[in-house]
Design an enzyme around this catalytic site. Sequence first.
Site, PDB file in Angstrom:
ATOM      1  N   LEU A  33       0.816  -1.217   0.000  1.00 14.74           N
ATOM      2  CA  LEU A  33       0.000   0.000   0.000  1.00 14.74           C
ATOM      3  C   LEU A  33       0.850   1.267   0.000  1.00 14.74           C
ATOM      4  O   LEU A  33       1.904   1.332   0.630  1.00 14.74           O
ATOM      5  CB  LEU A  33      -0.929  -0.008   1.222  1.00 14.74           C
ATOM      6  CG  LEU A  33      -1.877  -1.217   1.320  1.00 14.74           C
ATOM      7  CD1 LEU A  33      -2.775  -1.080   2.552  1.00 14.74           C
ATOM      8  CD2 LEU A  33      -2.726  -1.372   0.057  1.00 14.74           C
ATOM      9  N   HIS A  34       0.368   2.275  -0.727  1.00 13.35           N
ATOM     10  CA  HIS A  34       1.049   3.568  -0.813  1.00 13.35           C
ATOM     11  C   HIS A  34      -0.001   4.671  -0.738  1.00 13.35           C
ATOM     12  O   HIS A  34      -1.196   4.392  -0.578  1.00 13.35           O
ATOM     13  CB  HIS A  34       1.879   3.632  -2.097  1.00 13.35           C
ATOM     14  CG  HIS A  34       1.118   3.286  -3.347  1.00 13.35           C
ATOM     15  ND1 HIS A  34       0.055   4.034  -3.812  1.00 13.35           N
ATOM     16  CD2 HIS A  34       1.235   2.240  -4.214  1.00 13.35           C
ATOM     17  CE1 HIS A  34      -0.418   3.488  -4.915  1.00 13.35           C
ATOM     18  NE2 HIS A  34       0.268   2.386  -5.180  1.00 13.35           N
ATOM     19  N   GLU A  35       0.449   5.908  -0.906  1.00 12.35           N
ATOM     20  CA  GLU A  35      -0.465   7.054  -0.757  1.00 12.35           C
ATOM     21  C   GLU A  35      -1.672   6.989  -1.702  1.00 12.35           C
ATOM     22  O   GLU A  35      -2.720   7.537  -1.389  1.00 12.35           O
ATOM     23  CB  GLU A  35       0.289   8.375  -0.972  1.00 12.35           C
ATOM     24  CG  GLU A  35       0.990   8.895   0.268  1.00 12.35           C
ATOM     25  CD  GLU A  35       0.048   9.214   1.446  1.00 12.35           C
ATOM     26  OE1 GLU A  35      -1.102   9.637   1.211  1.00 12.35           O
ATOM     27  OE2 GLU A  35       0.469   9.030   2.593  1.00 12.35           O
ATOM     28  N   HIS A  37      -3.356   4.258  -2.528  1.00  9.89           N
ATOM     29  CA  HIS A  37      -4.334   3.442  -1.794  1.00  9.89           C
ATOM     30  C   HIS A  37      -4.891   4.223  -0.601  1.00  9.89           C
ATOM     31  O   HIS A  37      -6.094   4.165  -0.321  1.00  9.89           O
ATOM     32  CB  HIS A  37      -3.681   2.161  -1.264  1.00  9.89           C
ATOM     33  CG  HIS A  37      -3.093   1.261  -2.317  1.00  9.89           C
ATOM     34  ND1 HIS A  37      -1.740   1.051  -2.440  1.00  9.89           N
ATOM     35  CD2 HIS A  37      -3.679   0.503  -3.281  1.00  9.89           C
ATOM     36  CE1 HIS A  37      -1.510   0.205  -3.425  1.00  9.89           C
ATOM     37  NE2 HIS A  37      -2.675  -0.142  -3.967  1.00  9.89           N
ATOM     38  N   GLN A  61      -5.591 -12.412 -12.827  1.00 10.42           N
ATOM     39  CA  GLN A  61      -5.451 -11.218 -13.665  1.00 10.42           C
ATOM     40  C   GLN A  61      -4.029 -11.040 -14.181  1.00 10.42           C
ATOM     41  O   GLN A  61      -3.724 -10.044 -14.829  1.00 10.42           O
ATOM     42  CB  GLN A  61      -5.940  -9.973 -12.928  1.00 10.42           C
ATOM     43  CG  GLN A  61      -5.077  -9.538 -11.754  1.00 10.42           C
ATOM     44  CD  GLN A  61      -5.774  -8.468 -10.926  1.00 10.42           C
ATOM     45  OE1 GLN A  61      -6.791  -8.709 -10.292  1.00 10.42           O
ATOM     46  NE2 GLN A  61      -5.227  -7.267 -10.936  1.00 10.42           N
ATOM     47  N   ASP A 150      -6.070   3.624 -12.636  1.00 13.70           N
ATOM     48  CA  ASP A 150      -6.384   2.471 -13.485  1.00 13.70           C
ATOM     49  C   ASP A 150      -7.715   2.762 -14.182  1.00 13.70           C
ATOM     50  O   ASP A 150      -8.754   2.182 -13.855  1.00 13.70           O
ATOM     51  CB  ASP A 150      -6.452   1.201 -12.635  1.00 13.70           C
ATOM     52  CG  ASP A 150      -5.108   0.905 -11.992  1.00 13.70           C
ATOM     53  OD1 ASP A 150      -4.269   0.282 -12.627  1.00 13.70           O
ATOM     54  OD2 ASP A 150      -4.889   1.344 -10.836  1.00 13.70           O
ATOM     55  N   GLN A 153      -9.718  -0.060 -15.805  1.00 11.05           N
ATOM     56  CA  GLN A 153     -10.290  -0.926 -14.766  1.00 11.05           C
ATOM     57  C   GLN A 153     -11.548  -0.287 -14.170  1.00 11.05           C
ATOM     58  O   GLN A 153     -12.580  -0.948 -13.990  1.00 11.05           O
ATOM     59  CB  GLN A 153      -9.242  -1.158 -13.678  1.00 11.05           C
ATOM     60  CG  GLN A 153      -9.766  -1.836 -12.433  1.00 11.05           C
ATOM     61  CD  GLN A 153      -8.647  -2.141 -11.459  1.00 11.05           C
ATOM     62  OE1 GLN A 153      -7.944  -3.133 -11.629  1.00 11.05           O
ATOM     63  NE2 GLN A 153      -8.460  -1.328 -10.445  1.00 11.05           N
ATOM     64  N   VAL A 176      -2.904   9.781  -7.473  1.00  7.86           N
ATOM     65  CA  VAL A 176      -1.934  10.413  -6.569  1.00  7.86           C
ATOM     66  C   VAL A 176      -0.546  10.237  -7.176  1.00  7.86           C
ATOM     67  O   VAL A 176      -0.198   9.141  -7.631  1.00  7.86           O
ATOM     68  CB  VAL A 176      -2.000   9.777  -5.164  1.00  7.86           C
ATOM     69  CG1 VAL A 176      -0.954  10.402  -4.240  1.00  7.86           C
ATOM     70  CG2 VAL A 176      -3.398   9.929  -4.580  1.00  7.86           C
TER      71      VAL A 176
END
Length: 286
Positions: A33-35, A37, A61, A150, A153, A176
Amino acid sequence: MIITDTINQTRETIAQPRREGKTIGIVPTMGALHEGHFSLIRRCRAECDFVVVSIFVNPTQFAPDEDLDKYPGNFEADCRACRDLGVDLIFAPPTAEMYQRENLTWINVEKITDHLCGTSRPDHFRGVCTIVAKLFNIIQPDIAWFGQKDAQQLAVIRRMVADLNMPVDVRSCPTVRETDGLALSSRNDYLNPEQHRQGLCLNQALCRGRELVADGTTDTNIIIEAMRLIIEKQPDAGIDYISIVDNDLLQPIAAIDRPALVALAVRIGPARLIDNIIVEPPAKTV
Ligand code: AMP
């Protein structure tokens, strides 16, 4: 914060807030996870009573030659971050829990998957839709958050939800970026500093595209060629696609005469990076 790894435990945990009439929100992720998320989780926290984050690297996927085996992950750090953000439940199942037998049932969204990433990753969105549908069936969220990063998506999931009458409100958050403009991605972990520097060409190309549109260029071939020149200056960059499509069914358009998605995928060393912006047609003067 509760952490579950089985479908039964997860359903039991969510039964209580549901009985209490709480709104349930989900942010589906593949971890690391990053900013990007975190922005989704913060929105979910602000707009829902009970916040679920799923962490699952979905094998269906990934194509056999893709990065499933080396996909980055740091479960402890992800849990700490989620706790700090006020997440109520992390659902982090093993693969054998989500796919208990050979999977014979798939969700295919047509047309919207024909171009962009759908060309070089033919089964990707089938895997995405199927796992998101499974998560929706397990969690039964009222609201689900996805990132504009995305964009294809997001469009595919919105269409799946609409076509199949899934009772979920799909919401999105803007992309972000690092302060240098690179869109945050778990796959940025694959980049060394020089590759990171070269990766800035995606955002630079998108900014050039936006500038051309703002200056009145509507011919998408001209915009794509200008973007291509910027990417090709980077020695390690290999273009997968640079496309301009309508922002509904994601079909290529010849002119920016309606809201359009400008999207690209570029390989930089070991990473395949994607990015996009939405541009509006120039305002008509009367
Ligand atoms: P992933 O873990 O890569 O499957 O991403 C989980 C969710 O986070 C998806 O809805 C992504 O679109 C979203 N996301 C990933 N990167 C970003 C970003 N830089 N900005 C906003 N959302 C993002």
